[in-house]
Write a protein that holds these residues in place. Structure first.
Motif, PDB file in Angstrom:
ATOM      1  N   ALA A   1       0.811  -1.216   0.000  1.00  0.00           N
ATOM      2  CA  ALA A   1       0.000   0.000   0.000  1.00  0.00           C
ATOM      3  C   ALA A   1       0.846   1.269   0.000  1.00  0.00           C
ATOM      4  O   ALA A   1       0.310   2.367   0.107  1.00  0.00           O
ATOM      5  CB  ALA A   1      -0.927  -0.001   1.220  1.00  0.00           C
ATOM      6  N   GLU A   2       2.156   1.122  -0.118  1.00  0.00           N
ATOM      7  CA  GLU A   2       3.031   2.296  -0.063  1.00  0.00           C
ATOM      8  C   GLU A   2       3.853   2.471  -1.334  1.00  0.00           C
ATOM      9  O   GLU A   2       3.933   3.570  -1.884  1.00  0.00           O
ATOM     10  CB  GLU A   2       3.971   2.184   1.134  1.00  0.00           C
ATOM     11  CG  GLU A   2       4.865   3.395   1.328  1.00  0.00           C
ATOM     12  CD  GLU A   2       5.594   3.344   2.647  1.00  0.00           C
ATOM     13  OE1 GLU A   2       5.536   4.354   3.390  1.00  0.00           O
ATOM     14  OE2 GLU A   2       6.219   2.313   2.941  1.00  0.00           O
ATOM     15  N   ASN A   3       4.471   1.399  -1.811  1.00  0.00           N
ATOM     16  CA  ASN A   3       5.378   1.501  -2.956  1.00  0.00           C
ATOM     17  C   ASN A   3       4.647   1.208  -4.264  1.00  0.00           C
ATOM     18  O   ASN A   3       3.707   0.417  -4.306  1.00  0.00           O
ATOM     19  CB  ASN A   3       6.538   0.519  -2.774  1.00  0.00           C
ATOM     20  CG  ASN A   3       7.329   0.810  -1.520  1.00  0.00           C
ATOM     21  OD1 ASN A   3       8.047   1.801  -1.438  1.00  0.00           O
ATOM     22  ND2 ASN A   3       7.181  -0.052  -0.507  1.00  0.00           N
ATOM     23  N   THR A   4       5.113   1.816  -5.335  1.00  0.00           N
ATOM     24  CA  THR A   4       4.500   1.652  -6.646  1.00  0.00           C
ATOM     25  C   THR A   4       5.137   0.490  -7.409  1.00  0.00           C
ATOM     26  O   THR A   4       6.193  -0.025  -7.019  1.00  0.00           O
ATOM     27  CB  THR A   4       4.666   2.934  -7.474  1.00  0.00           C
ATOM     28  OG1 THR A   4       6.072   3.136  -7.722  1.00  0.00           O
ATOM     29  CG2 THR A   4       4.101   4.141  -6.745  1.00  0.00           C
ATOM     30  N   GLU A   5       4.500   0.117  -8.503  1.00  0.00           N
ATOM     31  CA  GLU A   5       5.070  -0.924  -9.358  1.00  0.00           C
ATOM     32  C   GLU A   5       6.432  -0.481  -9.898  1.00  0.00           C
ATOM     33  O   GLU A   5       7.353  -1.299 -10.023  1.00  0.00           O
ATOM     34  CB  GLU A   5       4.123  -1.230 -10.516  1.00  0.00           C
ATOM     35  CG  GLU A   5       2.861  -1.962 -10.099  1.00  0.00           C
ATOM     36  CD  GLU A   5       2.012  -2.358 -11.288  1.00  0.00           C
ATOM     37  OE1 GLU A   5       2.395  -2.013 -12.442  1.00  0.00           O
ATOM     38  OE2 GLU A   5       0.961  -3.004 -11.083  1.00  0.00           O
ATOM     39  N   ARG A   6       6.569   0.799 -10.214  1.00  0.00           N
ATOM     40  CA  ARG A   6       7.858   1.294 -10.715  1.00  0.00           C
ATOM     41  C   ARG A   6       8.947   1.104  -9.672  1.00  0.00           C
ATOM     42  O   ARG A   6      10.057   0.675  -9.999  1.00  0.00           O
ATOM     43  CB  ARG A   6       7.729   2.777 -11.073  1.00  0.00           C
ATOM     44  CG  ARG A   6       9.027   3.406 -11.562  1.00  0.00           C
ATOM     45  CD  ARG A   6       8.846   4.884 -11.830  1.00  0.00           C
ATOM     46  NE  ARG A   6       7.866   5.093 -12.888  1.00  0.00           N
ATOM     47  CZ  ARG A   6       7.369   6.291 -13.213  1.00  0.00           C
ATOM     48  NH1 ARG A   6       7.758   7.367 -12.547  1.00  0.00           N
ATOM     49  NH2 ARG A   6       6.490   6.403 -14.186  1.00  0.00           N
ATOM     50  N   GLN A   7       8.645   1.400  -8.413  1.00  0.00           N
ATOM     51  CA  GLN A   7       9.626   1.216  -7.349  1.00  0.00           C
ATOM     52  C   GLN A   7       9.973  -0.260  -7.165  1.00  0.00           C
ATOM     53  O   GLN A   7      11.133  -0.608  -6.941  1.00  0.00           O
ATOM     54  CB  GLN A   7       9.094   1.826  -6.048  1.00  0.00           C
ATOM     55  CG  GLN A   7       9.048   3.353  -6.089  1.00  0.00           C
ATOM     56  CD  GLN A   7       8.253   3.947  -4.944  1.00  0.00           C
ATOM     57  OE1 GLN A   7       7.215   3.426  -4.548  1.00  0.00           O
ATOM     58  NE2 GLN A   7       8.738   5.058  -4.396  1.00  0.00           N
ATOM     59  N   TRP A   8       8.969  -1.118  -7.251  1.00  0.00           N
ATOM     60  CA  TRP A   8       9.231  -2.554  -7.171  1.00  0.00           C
ATOM     61  C   TRP A   8      10.125  -2.996  -8.329  1.00  0.00           C
ATOM     62  O   TRP A   8      11.056  -3.776  -8.147  1.00  0.00           O
ATOM     63  CB  TRP A   8       7.905  -3.324  -7.207  1.00  0.00           C
ATOM     64  CG  TRP A   8       7.402  -3.657  -5.846  1.00  0.00           C
ATOM     65  CD1 TRP A   8       6.678  -2.855  -5.016  1.00  0.00           C
ATOM     66  CD2 TRP A   8       7.606  -4.893  -5.147  1.00  0.00           C
ATOM     67  NE1 TRP A   8       6.407  -3.511  -3.841  1.00  0.00           N
ATOM     68  CE2 TRP A   8       6.964  -4.761  -3.897  1.00  0.00           C
ATOM     69  CE3 TRP A   8       8.249  -6.079  -5.446  1.00  0.00           C
ATOM     70  CZ2 TRP A   8       6.963  -5.788  -2.950  1.00  0.00           C
ATOM     71  CZ3 TRP A   8       8.243  -7.109  -4.512  1.00  0.00           C
ATOM     72  CH2 TRP A   8       7.620  -6.957  -3.276  1.00  0.00           C
ATOM     73  N   ARG A   9       9.841  -2.498  -9.517  1.00  0.00           N
ATOM     74  CA  ARG A   9      10.610  -2.908 -10.695  1.00  0.00           C
ATOM     75  C   ARG A   9      12.076  -2.530 -10.532  1.00  0.00           C
ATOM     76  O   ARG A   9      12.977  -3.330 -10.801  1.00  0.00           O
ATOM     77  CB  ARG A   9       9.999  -2.239 -11.926  1.00  0.00           C
ATOM     78  CG  ARG A   9      10.593  -2.662 -13.241  1.00  0.00           C
ATOM     79  CD  ARG A   9       9.691  -2.290 -14.403  1.00  0.00           C
ATOM     80  NE  ARG A   9       9.286  -0.888 -14.410  1.00  0.00           N
ATOM     81  CZ  ARG A   9       8.037  -0.467 -14.214  1.00  0.00           C
ATOM     82  NH1 ARG A   9       7.070  -1.335 -13.954  1.00  0.00           N
ATOM     83  NH2 ARG A   9       7.742   0.819 -14.252  1.00  0.00           N
ATOM     84  N   ARG A  10      12.333  -1.310 -10.088  1.00  0.00           N
ATOM     85  CA  ARG A  10      13.710  -0.839  -9.954  1.00  0.00           C
ATOM     86  C   ARG A  10      14.452  -1.547  -8.827  1.00  0.00           C
ATOM     87  O   ARG A  10      15.653  -1.808  -8.943  1.00  0.00           O
ATOM     88  CB  ARG A  10      13.705   0.670  -9.709  1.00  0.00           C
ATOM     89  CG  ARG A  10      13.251   1.481 -10.917  1.00  0.00           C
ATOM     90  CD  ARG A  10      13.067   2.944 -10.567  1.00  0.00           C
ATOM     91  NE  ARG A  10      12.712   3.737 -11.747  1.00  0.00           N
ATOM     92  CZ  ARG A  10      12.308   5.004 -11.682  1.00  0.00           C
ATOM     93  NH1 ARG A  10      12.222   5.619 -10.511  1.00  0.00           N
ATOM     94  NH2 ARG A  10      12.005   5.657 -12.791  1.00  0.00           N
ATOM     95  N   ALA A  11      13.732  -1.856  -7.745  1.00  0.00           N
ATOM     96  CA  ALA A  11      14.400  -2.400  -6.560  1.00  0.00           C
ATOM     97  C   ALA A  11      14.589  -3.908  -6.605  1.00  0.00           C
ATOM     98  O   ALA A  11      15.518  -4.434  -5.979  1.00  0.00           O
ATOM     99  CB  ALA A  11      13.610  -2.019  -5.307  1.00  0.00           C
TER     100      ALA A  11
END
Length: 391
Positions: A218-228
């Motif tokens: 509920a906090e991080n976006t798909e883009r953040q998941w993709r990069r991390a």
């Protein structure tokens, strides 16, 4: 009988144990408009608790034993019609049935009170009877799902662990991980999710049976998941039994309030669709619409999370640590907010940067474990994985 009552009975027949866990405490036999359907509800609940079959044929054959007459067998087939009934909406059906029952009884209380007033009864007696009726209306009737077993039967059960991640997580465990901002708790959560899904133990890195994983972030976006996580997923696919990119299901970047029926139902639907062993959800403060400052704030959150856990999944959650500095001079790693969050999970771990070695964190237990687990005591930032055990 209302459509919600039909659908609720159909869900109990179609997915007995799962539906009973979902609706437990919401509705009772007394909430049905027809006493026969209430008797069927009671019969289904008792049969499910005893582990007896409750398919359409079995239910029809038990009508006489349940004291039910005049129900057409074709009605039972209609209740389980997949075009009319969706098991993952069982909690919503139960809430509608309960709400309708409350409205009916509220009208009865008003009628009874009016009749007493016209009869000349003393005002205080009228008020007292009305309060009693309203209290009974709010409390509801017994659902019948709470059963007591002889201790001998309990002791005769199996003591084997239902491991999801050997030594770390058993089915229906609740783990809350805390830490200061930037301490690395989010990456450790992702390591737990991706490696276990690939069939790699996320602490020892030994082969394990792959775990089915659902993530509601509920906090991080798909883009953040993709990069991390791209590099973690690639390494896990290389060393594991399967590629976590193909099997981990992620719902990210949506602010939700799981104390609200529609949002909670959506997560129940995701669990029904993907059938995870572990649900990674959080952070806790993003799962409600306001701060969790009191026990009253925490209570509906805990109830909602436990309704997810009762779907036979382990819950792994992230929370922010408090800002206070304890007597030891270290930041308090207990979850920020209500003290009710402290005693609720089976395991509460905090990541604290080591005072002695850069890149190392101490894994601190901010509550006593309810069972024996093989949590690491220290971890350091690794090369193959975000965190590795520090010897």
């Amino acid at each position: 009988m209302s459509a919600a009552e039909e659908a609720l009975l159909g869900a109990l027949i179609d997915q007995p144990a799962q539906t009973l866990r979902t609706i437990n405490g919401i509705v009772s036999a007394a909430d049905f408009t027809d006493t026969r359907h209430g008797a069927i509800f009671d019969g289904l609940v008792n049969a499910i608790v005893r582990g007896e079959p409750v398919d359409v044929v079995a239910v029809d054959s038990r009508f006489h034993a349940w004291g039910v007459a005049g129900i057409n067998p074709a009605d039972v087939w209609r209740w389980v019609d997949p075009q009319r009934m969706f098991p993952h909406h069982a909690s919503q059906y139960a809430q509608v049935v309960r709400a309708d029952a409350v409205r009916r009884r509220l009208r009865e209380v008003v009628t009874h009170t009016s009749e007493r007033m016209q009869s000349g009864e003393p005002a205080l007696e009228i008020a007292s009877k009305a309060i009693d009726e309203l209290t009974g209306l709010v409390d509801g009737a017994a659902s019948g799902s709470l059963q007591a077993r002889p201790l001998r039967d309990v002791l005769a059960g199996e003591d084997t662990y239902d491991w999801i991640i050997p030594g770390l997580l058993e089915r229906q465990d609740r783990l809350v991980v805390t830490g200061a901002e930037g301490a690395g708790k989010t990456m450790w959560m992702r390591q737990l999710a991706l490696l276990s899904a690939a069939g790699i133990h996320p602490v020892t890195f030994a082969p394990i049976n792959p775990v089915e994983v659902l993530v509601v972030d509920a906090e991080n976006t798909e883009r953040q998941w993709r990069r991390a996580t791209r590099w973690i997923a690639a390494n896990a696919a290389r060393d594991g039994r399967r590629d976590p990119a193909d099997v981990v299901h992620l719902a990210a970047g949506h602010r939700i309030d799981i104390t609200k029926g529609p949002h909670l139902s959506e997560i129940h639907r995701l669990i029904d669709n993907h059938k995870p062993d572990v649900l990674f959800i959080g952070p806790l403060y993003k799962l409600v619409s306001k701060a969790i400052n009191s026990d009253d704030d925490a209570a509906p959150l805990i109830v909602a999370l436990d309704s997810l856990r009762e779907r036979n999944v382990a819950l792994v959650m992230e929370a922010h640590a408090g800002h206070a500095i304890g007597a030891s001079g270290y930041r308090d790693l207990r979850p920020r907010g209500s003290s009710a969050l402290l005693g609720w999970p089976e395991f509460g771990l905090g990541l604290r940067p080591s005072a002695e070695t850069d890149g190392v964190v101490d894994v601190v237990k901010w509550r006593g474990d309810r069972d024996t687990r093989e949590w690491p005591k220290q971890m350091h930032r690794g090369s193959s994985w975000p965190w590795e055990v520090w010897q």
